[in-house]
Design a protein around this motif. Sequence first.
Motif, mmCIF file in Angstrom:
data_model
loop_
_atom_site.group_PDB
_atom_site.id
_atom_site.type_symbol
_atom_site.label_atom_id
_atom_site.label_comp_id
_atom_site.label_asym_id
_atom_site.label_seq_id
_atom_site.Cartn_x
_atom_site.Cartn_y
_atom_site.Cartn_z
ATOM 1 N N ALA A 274 0.836 -1.203 0.000
ATOM 2 C CA ALA A 274 0.000 0.000 0.000
ATOM 3 C C ALA A 274 0.872 1.255 0.000
ATOM 4 O O ALA A 274 0.568 2.245 -0.693
ATOM 5 C CB ALA A 274 -0.933 -0.008 1.209
ATOM 6 N N ILE A 275 1.958 1.246 0.771
ATOM 7 C CA ILE A 275 2.898 2.369 0.771
ATOM 8 C C ILE A 275 3.534 2.513 -0.606
ATOM 9 O O ILE A 275 3.696 3.629 -1.127
ATOM 10 C CB ILE A 275 3.970 2.167 1.859
ATOM 11 C CG1 ILE A 275 3.332 2.207 3.247
ATOM 12 C CG2 ILE A 275 5.077 3.218 1.750
ATOM 13 C CD1 ILE A 275 4.271 1.779 4.369
ATOM 14 N N ALA A 276 3.891 1.387 -1.204
ATOM 15 C CA ALA A 276 4.519 1.418 -2.528
ATOM 16 C C ALA A 276 3.615 2.088 -3.564
ATOM 17 O O ALA A 276 4.105 2.793 -4.463
ATOM 18 C CB ALA A 276 4.874 -0.008 -2.964
ATOM 19 N N ARG A 277 2.304 1.888 -3.456
ATOM 20 C CA ARG A 277 1.386 2.521 -4.403
ATOM 21 C C ARG A 277 1.501 4.042 -4.385
ATOM 22 O O ARG A 277 1.340 4.705 -5.418
ATOM 23 C CB ARG A 277 -0.051 2.098 -4.095
ATOM 24 C CG ARG A 277 -0.378 0.661 -4.482
ATOM 25 C CD ARG A 277 -1.747 0.239 -3.960
ATOM 26 N NE ARG A 277 -2.166 -1.056 -4.479
ATOM 27 C CZ ARG A 277 -1.800 -2.232 -3.968
ATOM 28 N NH1 ARG A 277 -0.992 -2.259 -2.926
ATOM 29 N NH2 ARG A 277 -2.219 -3.361 -4.497
ATOM 30 N N ASP A 278 1.831 4.606 -3.223
ATOM 31 C CA ASP A 278 1.957 6.060 -3.099
ATOM 32 C C ASP A 278 3.259 6.582 -3.691
ATOM 33 O O ASP A 278 3.443 7.794 -3.803
ATOM 34 C CB ASP A 278 1.855 6.473 -1.622
ATOM 35 C CG ASP A 278 0.460 6.268 -1.059
ATOM 36 O OD1 ASP A 278 -0.500 6.260 -1.854
ATOM 37 O OD2 ASP A 278 0.331 6.122 0.173
ATOM 38 N N PHE A 279 4.171 5.690 -4.041
ATOM 39 C CA PHE A 279 5.442 6.091 -4.670
ATOM 40 C C PHE A 279 5.501 5.614 -6.120
ATOM 41 O O PHE A 279 6.576 5.429 -6.680
ATOM 42 C CB PHE A 279 6.619 5.494 -3.887
ATOM 43 C CG PHE A 279 6.888 6.164 -2.568
ATOM 44 C CD1 PHE A 279 7.860 7.145 -2.449
ATOM 45 C CD2 PHE A 279 6.156 5.808 -1.442
ATOM 46 C CE1 PHE A 279 8.113 7.754 -1.231
ATOM 47 C CE2 PHE A 279 6.400 6.414 -0.216
ATOM 48 C CZ PHE A 279 7.375 7.394 -0.110
#
Length: 431
Positions: free
Chosen positions: A206-211
């Motif tokens: 989920a964090i990766a989606r923001d990057f």
Amino acid sequence: MMKLSDERLIELAQTYRTPLYVFQESIIRSRCKQLKDAITYESCKIRYACKALTLQAVLRIMLDEGFWIDASSVNEVHRALRAGFNPEEIYYTGEGATAAVYKFLCDRGILINCTSIDQLHLLGTNKRGHQCSIRVNPGRGHGESNKTNTGGPGSKHGIYLDQIDEARSVAKYYGLKIIGIHSHIGSGAKTEEWKKWNEINETTLAIARDFSTDLEFVNLGGGLPVSYRPSEKPMDIIQWGREVSRSMRRLADDIGRNVTLFIEPGRFLVAECGLLLAEVQSIKTTPADDECSGYRYIIVNTGLNHNIRPAMYGSHHEIRFVSCSSTPKSTQLQYVVAGYLCESGDVFTVGKDGRLLPREFPEVRVGDLMVMENVGAYSHAMKSEYNSMNLPASVLIDNLGRARVIERRGTLDDIMRREVEAYDEGRDIGM
């Protein structure tokens, strides 16, 4: 995979002396194949977490298997380079960092994984506009104890969830390009804990989606469980691989393109390949008192200096004894297996709370051979010269069953080589 016979183990002990590490190439390659076969996601690269076992012979097996390297120190980087890995195949994740180390890594083209806001400042100050990844702490972890749990507020590792926006701002200030998101949440002991591993890593994804703008890869770490007891079933590596691959395909669908999946197992690849051989040098007993019923101790010529995991973590290792005599043994007795160091905690048969846990063996005699299993990970790598004991030799059994010394036995000269004379008798030292 070849199982070494008792006769072969006695031969190895007699030829190379004890204590002795014995590693089996066939087991390492079998675990490598299992991992490669399990992951069906189209873009995946496996990095070997070389801190588990950093011997050059093992690194060269990983290189031959097509794996890359996860390094935790600059010397692990140097060891990987010496083994033949290209700089772009090495990934550096160090909790401590200096400007000199970062300069070396950047100049060599080795990707840095920043584990704190301060490391982003350090990288940006020394190499503005560079690319990197960040290690995030997803807020939860898993592991057999707090000492092996690398996620959640009780862990020192990674940039915590509430600091992700700050990390993004610092990276933007220095023009750093964050191309990867990494997490490692710990080393679980139970073979079903991979399900928790997958569940927690959904937060990392989920964090990766923001990057997603600059994102090239996601690294979901290692920590895959290993069976240390005969009663434990191996983890379902195939189901694990399907679940991870499914999660990565969802990420690819969400951001509109595939990104590379990295995983970085260490223990899973090498734990089961290693044996520690030692000689029984003494049998002693203690009387009963108000606190215990007394113990029968086996003293062997190795100790926590060659496998610290039981003393440090309360870890279980299967132990058996091979008789070097033809006299039959029929009696089963309870023993505590202990090392030869001047240290009360130098005991192999203990629980996680440090309590002595005697085990039952056929009667053991002085001169018998102890065989300790599953010492391939974090045993040799954490060895020490405590009590000025010489380090054991290491032998690799290749796929044809041939034995080869891959690390010679230590000597007193090795121990003293790094010492510097502070005072030279008879010389004016200006005092």
